[in-house]
Every structure is written in C-alpha cells, then in structure tokens.
Design a protein around this motif. Structure first.
Motif, PDB file in Angstrom:
ATOM      1  N   ARG A  83     -19.300  19.265 -29.491  1.00 11.44           N
ATOM      2  CA  ARG A  83     -18.767  18.625 -30.705  1.00 11.44           C
ATOM      3  C   ARG A  83     -17.549  17.745 -30.437  1.00 11.44           C
ATOM      4  N   LEU A  84     -16.895  17.921 -29.292  1.00 12.39           N
ATOM      5  CA  LEU A  84     -15.617  17.245 -29.067  1.00 12.39           C
ATOM      6  C   LEU A  84     -15.697  15.717 -29.099  1.00 12.39           C
ATOM      7  N   PRO A  85     -16.639  15.054 -28.408  1.00  6.33           N
ATOM      8  CA  PRO A  85     -16.642  13.578 -28.427  1.00  6.33           C
ATOM      9  C   PRO A  85     -16.748  12.993 -29.831  1.00  6.33           C
ATOM     10  N   GLY A  86     -17.674  13.516 -30.646  1.00  6.69           N
ATOM     11  CA  GLY A  86     -17.807  13.010 -32.010  1.00  6.69           C
ATOM     12  C   GLY A  86     -16.578  13.271 -32.848  1.00  6.69           C
ATOM     13  N   ALA A  87     -15.950  14.438 -32.655  1.00  5.93           N
ATOM     14  CA  ALA A  87     -14.748  14.770 -33.415  1.00  5.93           C
ATOM     15  C   ALA A  87     -13.607  13.824 -33.074  1.00  5.93           C
ATOM     16  N   ILE A  88     -13.437  13.502 -31.791  1.00  5.83           N
ATOM     17  CA  ILE A  88     -12.362  12.581 -31.388  1.00  5.83           C
ATOM     18  C   ILE A  88     -12.611  11.186 -31.947  1.00  5.83           C
ATOM     19  N   LEU A  89     -13.849  10.727 -31.873  1.00  6.62           N
ATOM     20  CA  LEU A  89     -14.160   9.390 -32.401  1.00  6.62           C
ATOM     21  C   LEU A  89     -13.911   9.327 -33.906  1.00  6.62           C
ATOM     22  N   THR A  90     -14.289  10.372 -34.636  1.00  5.96           N
ATOM     23  CA  THR A  90     -14.042  10.375 -36.079  1.00  5.96           C
ATOM     24  C   THR A  90     -12.549  10.421 -36.371  1.00  5.96           C
ATOM     25  N   ALA A  91     -11.796  11.179 -35.586  1.00  7.13           N
ATOM     26  CA  ALA A  91     -10.342  11.212 -35.762  1.00  7.13           C
ATOM     27  C   ALA A  91      -9.738   9.833 -35.534  1.00  7.13           C
ATOM     28  N   LEU A  92     -10.250   9.083 -34.568  1.00  2.00           N
ATOM     29  CA  LEU A  92      -9.753   7.727 -34.319  1.00  2.00           C
ATOM     30  C   LEU A  92     -10.008   6.803 -35.503  1.00  2.00           C
ATOM     31  N   SER A  93     -11.038   7.104 -36.295  1.00  2.00           N
ATOM     32  CA  SER A  93     -11.348   6.238 -37.435  1.00  2.00           C
ATOM     33  C   SER A  93     -10.268   6.311 -38.513  1.00  2.00           C
ATOM     34  N   VAL A  94      -9.466   7.388 -38.535  1.00  2.00           N
ATOM     35  CA  VAL A  94      -8.415   7.515 -39.561  1.00  2.00           C
ATOM     36  C   VAL A  94      -7.329   6.455 -39.363  1.00  2.00           C
ATOM     37  N   PRO A  95      -6.680   6.360 -38.187  1.00  2.00           N
ATOM     38  CA  PRO A  95      -5.705   5.274 -38.022  1.00  2.00           C
ATOM     39  C   PRO A  95      -6.342   3.890 -38.068  1.00  2.00           C
ATOM     40  N   LEU A  96      -7.625   3.783 -37.702  1.00  2.00           N
ATOM     41  CA  LEU A  96      -8.280   2.480 -37.820  1.00  2.00           C
ATOM     42  C   LEU A  96      -8.366   2.040 -39.279  1.00  2.00           C
ATOM     43  N   LEU A  97      -8.619   2.982 -40.186  1.00  2.00           N
ATOM     44  CA  LEU A  97      -8.639   2.625 -41.604  1.00  2.00           C
ATOM     45  C   LEU A  97      -7.239   2.213 -42.069  1.00  2.00           C
ATOM     46  N   PHE A  98      -6.209   2.874 -41.542  1.00  2.39           N
ATOM     47  CA  PHE A  98      -4.833   2.439 -41.838  1.00  2.39           C
ATOM     48  C   PHE A  98      -4.629   0.997 -41.378  1.00  2.39           C
ATOM     49  N   GLY A  99      -5.128   0.683 -40.175  1.00  6.02           N
ATOM     50  CA  GLY A  99      -5.007  -0.693 -39.689  1.00  6.02           C
ATOM     51  C   GLY A  99      -5.730  -1.688 -40.585  1.00  6.02           C
ATOM     52  N   ILE A 100      -6.913  -1.310 -41.087  1.00  4.07           N
ATOM     53  CA  ILE A 100      -7.639  -2.183 -42.022  1.00  4.07           C
ATOM     54  C   ILE A 100      -6.825  -2.376 -43.283  1.00  4.07           C
ATOM     55  N   GLY A 101      -6.234  -1.285 -43.787  1.00  5.39           N
ATOM     56  CA  GLY A 101      -5.394  -1.383 -44.974  1.00  5.39           C
ATOM     57  C   GLY A 101      -4.201  -2.305 -44.772  1.00  5.39           C
TER      58      GLY A 101
ATOM     59  N   ASP B 161       4.680   0.738 -38.223  1.00  9.59           N
ATOM     60  CA  ASP B 161       3.217   0.826 -38.226  1.00  9.59           C
ATOM     61  C   ASP B 161       2.711   1.663 -37.064  1.00  9.59           C
ATOM     62  N   GLN B 162       3.321   1.497 -35.904  1.00  7.21           N
ATOM     63  CA  GLN B 162       2.919   2.296 -34.744  1.00  7.21           C
ATOM     64  C   GLN B 162       3.196   3.777 -34.986  1.00  7.21           C
ATOM     65  N   GLY B 163       4.310   4.069 -35.641  1.00  6.99           N
ATOM     66  CA  GLY B 163       4.631   5.465 -35.967  1.00  6.99           C
ATOM     67  C   GLY B 163       3.604   6.073 -36.902  1.00  6.99           C
ATOM     68  N   TRP B 164       3.213   5.314 -37.928  1.00  5.24           N
ATOM     69  CA  TRP B 164       2.187   5.811 -38.845  1.00  5.24           C
ATOM     70  C   TRP B 164       0.850   5.966 -38.135  1.00  5.24           C
ATOM     71  N   PHE B 165       0.518   5.028 -37.275  1.00  9.04           N
ATOM     72  CA  PHE B 165      -0.733   5.108 -36.520  1.00  9.04           C
ATOM     73  C   PHE B 165      -0.757   6.388 -35.688  1.00  9.04           C
ATOM     74  N   ALA B 166       0.323   6.655 -34.982  1.00 12.14           N
ATOM     75  CA  ALA B 166       0.379   7.851 -34.140  1.00 12.14           C
ATOM     76  C   ALA B 166       0.347   9.125 -34.982  1.00 12.14           C
ATOM     77  N   GLY B 167       1.110   9.128 -36.086  1.00 16.15           N
ATOM     78  CA  GLY B 167       1.147  10.311 -36.942  1.00 16.15           C
ATOM     79  C   GLY B 167      -0.203  10.625 -37.557  1.00 16.15           C
ATOM     80  N   LEU B 168      -0.886   9.583 -38.046  1.00 15.33           N
ATOM     81  CA  LEU B 168      -2.223   9.793 -38.625  1.00 15.33           C
ATOM     82  C   LEU B 168      -3.203  10.283 -37.570  1.00 15.33           C
ATOM     83  N   LEU B 169      -3.090   9.750 -36.351  1.00 16.12           N
ATOM     84  CA  LEU B 169      -3.994  10.179 -35.292  1.00 16.12           C
ATOM     85  C   LEU B 169      -3.776  11.648 -34.936  1.00 16.12           C
ATOM     86  N   LEU B 170      -2.518  12.064 -34.839  1.00 20.27           N
ATOM     87  CA  LEU B 170      -2.229  13.462 -34.511  1.00 20.27           C
ATOM     88  C   LEU B 170      -2.717  14.399 -35.615  1.00 20.27           C
ATOM     89  N   ALA B 171      -2.464  14.019 -36.874  1.00 20.43           N
ATOM     90  CA  ALA B 171      -2.940  14.852 -37.987  1.00 20.43           C
ATOM     91  C   ALA B 171      -4.457  14.942 -37.990  1.00 20.43           C
TER      92      ALA B 171
END
Length: 540
Positions: free
Chosen positions: A104-122, A19-29
């Motif tokens: 644009r950077l702060p909003g972009a980083i926060l939105t990128a963080l939402s991707v692994p968070l959705l994985f965590g919800i799943g 799970d940690q690997g997927w979290f990191a991979g999704l965050l990087l992508a």
C-alpha cells in the motif's frame, strides 16, 4: 526565481517561503494520515489482491526476465492496466519484503503528494492564499480520498498525476517551460490508466481552450506532451507487438471502452449513482457545497470557476453515462469539490479578517447551523449505539464517532455565534477523526463482507503444492485469497468438479461441509479446515 531576486525584493522572498512552509506542512500532515497503520489489515478484493499479485510476479522474476515489461498474473499475461503502480510496488517489495505495508505504501505516498499539489493549484487560480490552504485541507479531510488513497489501487496515483498535470498547466500560463511538466504528468497518467488519461487530458484541454487558448499552440506544451508520452507509447507498442489483437481486445476494449456501455461484474447503477456516493461520504464539507457552487456560478468568468465547472461537471457527466459504476471512479471529482468549498470558506474567513474580528454582523446561512446540528446528533447517536450501553459495543467506533460528534457540535455553536473559528475546528476535528479511523481495524470495512482470507490461505499453503490450481464451490473469485495462498483458487461448477475428480490424477477442492456431502466425491482425503471451509484432495 533566483536567490538574487529574492534578496532584491524581500516581499517576494517572504511570499515564496510562506508557500514553501505550507507545502511542507500539508505534505507532512498528509503523509501521517495516509501512511499510519497501512499494514494493519489484510488486502481486500478485488483491486488490492490483483495489483499485489502482479507486483509480486514482477518482484520474483529473475534479473534477465521481461516480466516487468510484460506483466503476468498466475502465469498468464496481465493486460488489464499499464504497470506503473505495479512497478512501484515491486520496488517496495525489493526494499521491504512482500507484505501489506509495502503493497500500500507507493499509492499512499502518491496520494499524499496530491494534497500539496492541490494547494499549488489553488495558489495559481486564487488571488489570495487562504482559499488555497482551505481547499487543500478540505481535500485532506475527505473520507473517500483518504481511504482509497491508502489502498493498493491505481486511483491514488491518478489523483497525484492529474493534479501535477493541472499544476504544470497553470504554471505554463506564466512560464511556457512548464509545458514539459504537462507532458511528463500526462505520460505518467497513460502508464497508470490509459483510457482515463485521455478523459482527464480532454478536461484540461477544454479548460485551457476557455481560459488561455494561446497555450494550445505552444511548442513547449506539444513538445512536452510528445516527450512525456514516449514511454507510454513504447509500452503500448511492446504489448501490441507481443500480443497483437489479444492486447487490443482485453486492454483497450474489454477493460476500457466496453465499460462505457457494458457493466463489469454486474457493477451498474442509475445515472445519479455518483451523486449518491458524494452525498454518503463527503460530510461535513458536503454541507457547504451548494453555496460553494453558487459562488462558482457568480464568478464563472474567472479562471478558477471555469476550471472547477469544466472539471466537476464534465467528469461527472461522463462517468454517470457509463454503464459500469464503481465507487472509486468518482475520486478525480473530489479535488474540484475541495476547490469549491475552499473558495467559499475563504470568502467567509477573508470577510471576517476585513472586519477586524471573528464575530461579524453578516450571519451565516441558518441552514448551516441546522445541518451541522443534525449531523452532530447522528454522530452522538452512533457513538451511543457503539458504546457499552448500546446495542453493539465497539470501543474504536465509539471513540471515532465521539470525536466527530464533538467537532460538529462545537462547529455548530461557533457558526450560530457567527464566529469563523468554526472552520479550523471542522478541519482539525475531521483530521483527528480520520486519524482515529485509520488507526482502527475498521478503515477497510469491506473485509467484513466475506470470510477472512488469511486463515484459509494458510491451510491452502500447507496442504497443496506450490502454484497449485484449487477448485472451490465459493461462487466468486477472490484475488486476495489467491495472493495470500500463492495458489489459483477457481470457482468451479459442480459438474466440472465431479468430472475432474474422476479423471484427473490429482485434484484439490475448497468447500463447505454441506456442499461436500452433496458432491459425494470418492476417493477423498480431508486435509484441513478453517473459517468453515474444508480443503480436501484426491489421494494419489
């Protein structure tokens, strides 16, 4: 989970590490897709220009100034929205200077963080990992999420904090201490968009009432909500103490509740406005949504189905009944959309795994193949239209549409062969197509709707004193022009322009040649021109 427990149970260790690997991979992508070429295009109206102006005022304020607590825009109090995102952008300005990238950077980083968070919800709501992975990847490759998440807006932060709230809430079902995280996330939402935080919090509360009602009496949850909300309560209290009824009238009424029944800036539409928005911008995953919701209804007694039903139906119903209609209001629906599609594709993928091979005897709906084929044909047609042989050659758009059309064509062939590999093909192809779009000069397509602001802003900076108010005959306010010129450009009626020209010792006007001839202003000094706009001043 402690390290000792990991060593006692290698299976748990392996599960956590995967799970940690997927979290990191999704965050990087996500970080790659959301941050590439951020500074390549000017800021757009309205949201980006306004947010950037407020953040720059905070950045420019002296060490002893209270502008961070009482934000300003063009010298007047900014009471429309709480300032959390503006604070983050001002911090980015401190580190990297004032430019499009840092804006644009702060909003972009926060939105990128939402991707692994959705994985965590799943991972919390699905019994298997596969639907959680697919839901996160679908969410990552949704055009509205990527495009608006990259802009200097508040909505990417809203997505991040709401998904953080849901993730902590779901974890609370197993460990009540996560209730503190629920409160922190809710407080962050209140400091981003106050009225929207109440709606999203109500959706989370309804879900818990249906799924795990015991949490509504948890001291951890209520204590977390109280502690997490303290900074927001303090900020709202400070505004009330300083501005009184003016703050209530602008922030809570004009910018929040009034939008429910009064359209803002004529931004209105029919009740099905947001359904049309989803239909326009959610391909290719839109094709699977009807079957996904059928799966949701079949499993409506399960927690994940309750969550997406309350989330999607409840939120869509509320925003559809509002008079004000803006495309980005629908963004909080897209994570629920992704969970629905991820659940469906997870069923397809897991069924193939159980059969032991990818070509299975159970065919996919024939309509999937037909719809994928039709969208592929549209992609090829668009690619030809923007090619050197087409009517409007644009190499960037041709490349993007070719990548999308090739992806859809390959997925159609695999789906026709009942091969579940069409799923990773769609995911990878969609990601690559979006990456090409973000690398192109077309991802902020609204910039082409009005005149370019940067050349006009340059003549305003060169030809007028700092902080000067400049009249214009252009009918609409353009916050991006105000930002780049560092001047206040005010649309002004003809009678007012003539009156001020006669009576003010100093005046400046931005207009076009035809209107300038009609105004017949004297005396007049022609200062400069750009993009068809002429800057004139009254000699003094």
């Amino acid at each position: 989970m402690s390290t000792l427990e990991w060593f006692r149970n290698p299976a748990l260790f392996s599960k956590e590490r995967v799970d940690q690997g997927w979290f990191a991979g999704l965050l990087l992508a996500a970080l790659l897709l959301f941050t590439v070429n951020l500074g390549g295009l000017p800021l757009r109206d309205w949201d980006e220009g306004t947010v950037a102006q407020v953040a720059r005022e905070i950045y420019r304020a002296g060490p002893g100034s209270m502008t961070w607590l009482y934000p300003m825009i063009a010298g007047t109090p900014y009471l429309s929205k709480p300032p959390l995102v503006h604070w983050l952008i001002a911090l980015a300005y401190q580190l990297g200077g004032v430019n499009e990238w840092t804006t644009r950077l702060p909003g972009a980083i926060l939105t990128a963080l939402s991707v692994p968070l959705l994985f965590g919800i799943g991972r919390e709501v699905f019994p298997r990992r596969t639907p959680a992975i697919l839901a996160a990847l679908v969410y990552l490759t949704l055009l509205p999420v990527v495009r608006h998440g990259r802009l200097a807006m508040l909505d990417g932060a809203v997505l991040c904090f709401f998904l953080l709230l849901l993730f902590c809430l779901l974890r609370t079902r197993r460990d009540l201490r996560w209730g503190l995280g629920v409160g922190v996330a809710f407080g962050l939402l209140c400091l981003t968009k106050g009225i929207l935080a109440l709606l999203l919090g109500a959706i989370a509360a309804v879900f818990i009432l249906l799924d795990t009602p015991r949490l509504l009496t948890s001291a951890y949850v209520w204590g977390g909500l109280w502690l997490g909300s303290l900074p927001a309560i303090a900020w709202y209290g400070a505004q009330w103490q300083r501005y009184g009824e003016k703050f209530i009238g602008i922030s809570l009424l004009s910018q929040s509740f009034n939008r429910i029944w009064i359209p803002v800036e004529a931004n209105t539409g029919p009740p099905w406005y947001y359904l049309i928005e989803i239909l326009k911008y959610s391909l290719p995953w839109l094709l699977f949504l009807p079957w996904g919701f059928r799966l949701v209804w079949e499993n409506r007694v399960l927690g994940w189905a309750k969550l997406v039903l309350v989330w999607s139906v409840g939120f869509l119903l509320v925003i559809s009944l509002m008079s004000t209609k803006l495309p980005w209001y629908v963004l909080p629906v897209y994570p629920a959309f992704a969970l629905v599609v991820g659940a469906l594709l997870g069923e397809v993928w897991n069924f193939s795994d159980l059969m032991g091979f990818r070509h299975v005897n159970r065919p996919y709906p024939k309509l999937w193949v037909v719809l994928l084929g039709l969208v592929a044909i549209a992609g090829w047609a668009g690619s030809f239209y923007f090619s050197n042989l087409g009517l409007e050659p644009k190499p960037h758009l041709q490349l993007i549409l070719t990548a999308a059309a090739l992806t859809l064509t390959t997925a159609m062939i695999l789906a026709a062969q009942r091969d579940s590999q069409f799923i990773p093909v769609l995911i990878w192809g969609s990601y690559l197509s979006l990456l090409l779009l973000m690398l192109s000069p077309y991802w902020v397509w609204e910039l082409n709707e009005q005149f370019p602001v940067q050349p006009v802003a340059a003549i305003l900076r060169q030809g007028t004193p700092p902080g000067q108010l400049v009249m214009t005959t252009y009918p609409n306010t353009r916050p991006s022009l105000d930002f780049y010129s560092d001047r206040q450009i005010i649309p002004t009626p003809t009678a007012t322009i003539q009156h001020r020209w006669r009576n003010d010792p100093q005046a400046f006007l931005l207009t076009d040649q035809t209107t300038l001839n009609q105004l017949d202003l004297t005396p007049i000094k022609r200062i400069n021109q750009a993009e068809g706009w002429i800057l004139v001043g009254k000699p003094y």
